[in-house]
Every structure is written in C-alpha cells, then in structure tokens.
Design a protein around this motif. Structure first.
Motif, mmCIF file in Angstrom:
data_model
loop_
_atom_site.group_PDB
_atom_site.id
_atom_site.type_symbol
_atom_site.label_atom_id
_atom_site.label_comp_id
_atom_site.label_asym_id
_atom_site.label_seq_id
_atom_site.Cartn_x
_atom_site.Cartn_y
_atom_site.Cartn_z
ATOM 1 N N ASP A 142 0.847 -1.200 0.000
ATOM 2 C CA ASP A 142 0.000 0.000 0.000
ATOM 3 C C ASP A 142 0.880 1.246 0.000
ATOM 4 N N THR A 145 2.095 1.824 -3.521
ATOM 5 C CA THR A 145 1.038 2.342 -4.394
ATOM 6 C C THR A 145 0.791 3.817 -4.114
ATOM 7 N N ILE A 146 0.772 4.167 -2.846
ATOM 8 C CA ILE A 146 0.488 5.560 -2.471
ATOM 9 C C ILE A 146 1.659 6.477 -2.892
ATOM 10 N N SER A 149 1.613 7.201 -6.515
ATOM 11 C CA SER A 149 0.639 8.206 -6.958
ATOM 12 C C SER A 149 1.204 9.625 -6.796
ATOM 13 N N VAL A 200 -4.024 8.475 3.991
ATOM 14 C CA VAL A 200 -4.783 7.872 2.896
ATOM 15 C C VAL A 200 -5.590 6.683 3.399
ATOM 16 N N LEU A 201 -5.028 5.941 4.342
ATOM 17 C CA LEU A 201 -5.728 4.763 4.857
ATOM 18 C C LEU A 201 -6.548 5.077 6.108
ATOM 19 N N GLY A 202 -6.663 6.351 6.417
ATOM 20 C CA GLY A 202 -7.541 6.743 7.513
ATOM 21 C C GLY A 202 -6.914 6.653 8.887
ATOM 22 N N TYR A 203 -5.566 6.535 8.959
ATOM 23 C CA TYR A 203 -4.904 6.553 10.259
ATOM 24 C C TYR A 203 -4.462 7.973 10.575
ATOM 25 N N TYR B 7 -8.283 3.665 -2.639
ATOM 26 C CA TYR B 7 -8.331 3.625 -1.176
ATOM 27 C C TYR B 7 -9.586 4.351 -0.691
ATOM 28 N N ARG B 16 -8.790 -1.311 8.501
ATOM 29 C CA ARG B 16 -8.395 -0.884 9.854
ATOM 30 C C ARG B 16 -9.111 -1.696 10.923
ATOM 31 N N ARG B 124 -1.962 -4.637 -8.367
ATOM 32 C CA ARG B 124 -2.699 -4.927 -7.137
ATOM 33 C C ARG B 124 -3.841 -5.917 -7.329
#
Lengths: 205, 143
Positions: A142, A145-146, A149, A200-203, B7, B16, B124
């Motif tokens: 991940d 990928t991020i 971008s 991006v992953l909400g953390y 995402y 999560r 992916r």
C-alpha cells in the motif's frame, strides 16, 4: 560499489545490468577460467560446438561454450555502454552522490515516529544508497502504491530476502534506492509523500 | 487513477477494523491462500451446514486491499448457499479482471463493489482476488 574479483579471489561473481543503467535482461557471470573450462555446457545450441560427429561432439572454447543460440546483442551493447558511462563518471563520484542523499534523508525520516528504518542505526562507512523502511500500520504494498501516486517509485515486498525478513520479524518492507541521477528535490518529494501515507488509509499521524 | 478511487472509505474501514478477522470455533473447513511474491497470507475459515455458509472468518496478514477484500467477502457470503458463494467469487474475480463492468450486473457484490477500481491497477489485482480464489478452492473441495 567498485569490486575487484581478483582481490576477492572469487570463483564466481554475478551482477545484473539493470542495476547499473543497462537495459533489462542482461547481466554478467564472472568465473575463473580453469573452473569454466572444466565445466560442461548447460545449454545446447548454435555457436557452442567445435566438431559435431554422429556419436560425439566437442565444445567450443570458453566463453562460447556457454553462449548457445542467438545472443542478446542489444542487451550486450547496452550493458557495455552503461559500463563505459559509469566508469567515466567514476564509482567514487557515484558513491559520494548516494551518500550525500542518504545523509540528507535519514535525519528527516528519523524524526517521523511512524517510520521504522532497517540497517540505518549508524552512519557506517559502508552504508550504500539504500534505505529500507516501513510505515506503521500500513503494508509495504500500500505504501508503494500511495508513493507511486505522488510520482515516487520504491520497491515493496521481500526483495529476494525472505530469510532476512523472517529474522527481523517482518512480513515485508519498502526500499528506496538512490542513484546518481537523484537529487535533494527527489528526497523532499519522497518524504512529503511518506507523510501522507497513513492519512490515505484513515490513520492519524 | 486517483488514490481515493482505490483507497476508498469502505476499504479503509474494513482494513483498519475488520469485523471477521478471528478464528471460528466451529469451522467445518479452513483453507490457506497466499501470494508468494508479496507475502500476503490468509486463512479462510468456514462453517458450512446443509450447503449453507453459516459463518465465515479469516486470519493472516496482508495489505489493506487484500485484508479489506477478505473482510468484505466474509460478510457477504454469510448466510449464502455454497452455490451462491461460489458464483459471487466468480463474479468478483471477473469484475477485477475487467470482464464485467456493468454495475447492475455487479449489484449483488454489494460492498465488494468498492474494490472495482483495482481492475485498473495490474500490480494490485492479486491482492484483491486472493480471498475469493481461496474461497472458491475451499468450496470446491467441500463438495
């Protein structure tokens, strides 16, 4: 990194062209002449024979013996050009560029509590232009990928080193590699992107 | 492809805080699936009774895409017949391969639709389909 196979007294030594600006699909296998001469060919094909009889065959001399069939001529020409180019720049200069970028990047990464670094504990003289890392809670794929971008290419996964990852207690890792064409601006862009990954992953940061 | 097309919030939420990442006490079958090139490794546990998937759960490690995909799948197949579950797996895999793009036809994939854009990210695709291939294998064996 400059390597002297004679000084190392290496029986065999391999390297890949794509890690030194050559086209993909070519590399070098160095071997001591006596060893190569004693070895049987591993592949049959054009240009690796000497005399062919009905019941027996003799092989061409090293290295033709191991170069059966149509050669990757484009790759060989590209690798030669890459070697000439790098030798003109000199390995010392390339190492200095990489070291400068590592020295610039590491302190910035060490300030980020969610970035875990591997093999970067001390500023050893033999530290090459590679930084292995992970971002807390985010899988390396991940992360890659991020970062991609944001125009930053890193490698993610096992890096052909599953036993080492197991030893370190890691599932996988990311790896940023600097080379002679990289600049401080590239490092800035990479670190800016690293700071965005968890969001991006909400953390939270 | 914009980052938040892949995402998505649904994906972030499931990766999560997965609802179904645990062991099942009365699993009737378990099957491991892995992507050796990236290290994703999951084990799917199923409780199948009278041809119906009573419960589904998983354990293991992987990227956000594979973990979310697995969690969404476990939720989706609970209560479905083995036949329906296999059809959903086939449909999901077709969606990720880009073979089915019609949203109406994909409607019964429900939350799994949130992973549709992975079809545009060749690197992916394997992450997204791992759980569904594993499910298909598990149900094939269960027959």
């Amino acid at each position: 990194m400059a390597v002297d196979v004679t000084d190392l007294d290496a029986d065999f030594f391999a390297f890949s062209g794509h890690k030194m600006l050559s086209p993909m699909g070519i590399g070098v296998l160095y071997g001591k002449y006596e060893l190569l001469d004693a070895m049987p060919p591993f592949l049959m094909g054009g240009d690796m024979i000497e005399y062919v009889q009905e019941q027996e065959t003799t092989w061409a001399e090293v290295p033709s013996k191991f170069e059966a069939g149509t050669q990757n001529v484009g790759g060989a020409a590209g690798l030669t050009a890459a070697i000439d180019y790098l030798e003109k720049i000199t390995f010392d200069r390339i190492e200095a560029i990489e070291k400068e970028l590592v020295d610039y990047a590491l302190p910035q990464l060490q300030e980020l509590p969610y970035v875990e670094l591997y093999g970067c504990d001390s500023q050893q003289d033999n530290k090459t232009g590679i930084i292995a890392f992970n971002i807390k809670d985010v899988h390396p794929h991940d992360v890659a990928t991020i970062l991609d971008s944001y125009g930053v290419a890193v490698r993610a996964g096992h890096h052909c080193a599953q036993p080492l990852h197991r030893f370190l207690g890691l599932n996988a890792s990311c790896r940023a590699s600097f080379y002679l064409y990289n600049t401080r601006e590239d490092v800035d862009r990479w670190i800016d992107a690293v700071k965005k990954v968890r969001g991006v992953l909400g953390y939270g940061a | 492809m914009a980052l938040d097309d892949v995402y998505t919030e649904v994906l972030g939420e499931h990766s999560r805080n997965p609802d179904h990442k645990h062991h099942l006490s009365c699993a009737t079958c378990a099957l491991k699936g892995h992507n050796p090139s990236c290290g994703d490794e999951i084990t799917i546990e199923l409780q199948i009774e009278n041809g119906v998937v009573k419960d589904a759960a998983f354990t293991g490690i992987g990227c956000a895409i594979s973990q979310a995909s697995t969690d969404i799948m476990a939720e989706l197949i609970r209560g479905k017949s083995v036949e329906e579950a296999r059809n959903l797996a086939k449909k999901f895999i077709s969606m990720i391969k880009g073979e089915i793009t019609d949203e109406d036809e994909l409607e019964d994939l429900d939350e799994a639709l949130a992973l549709k854009n992975v079809a545009h990210m060749p690197a992916r695709v394997k992450c997204a389909v791992l759980a569904w291939h594993t499910l298909d294998d598990a149900l094939k064996k269960d027959k």
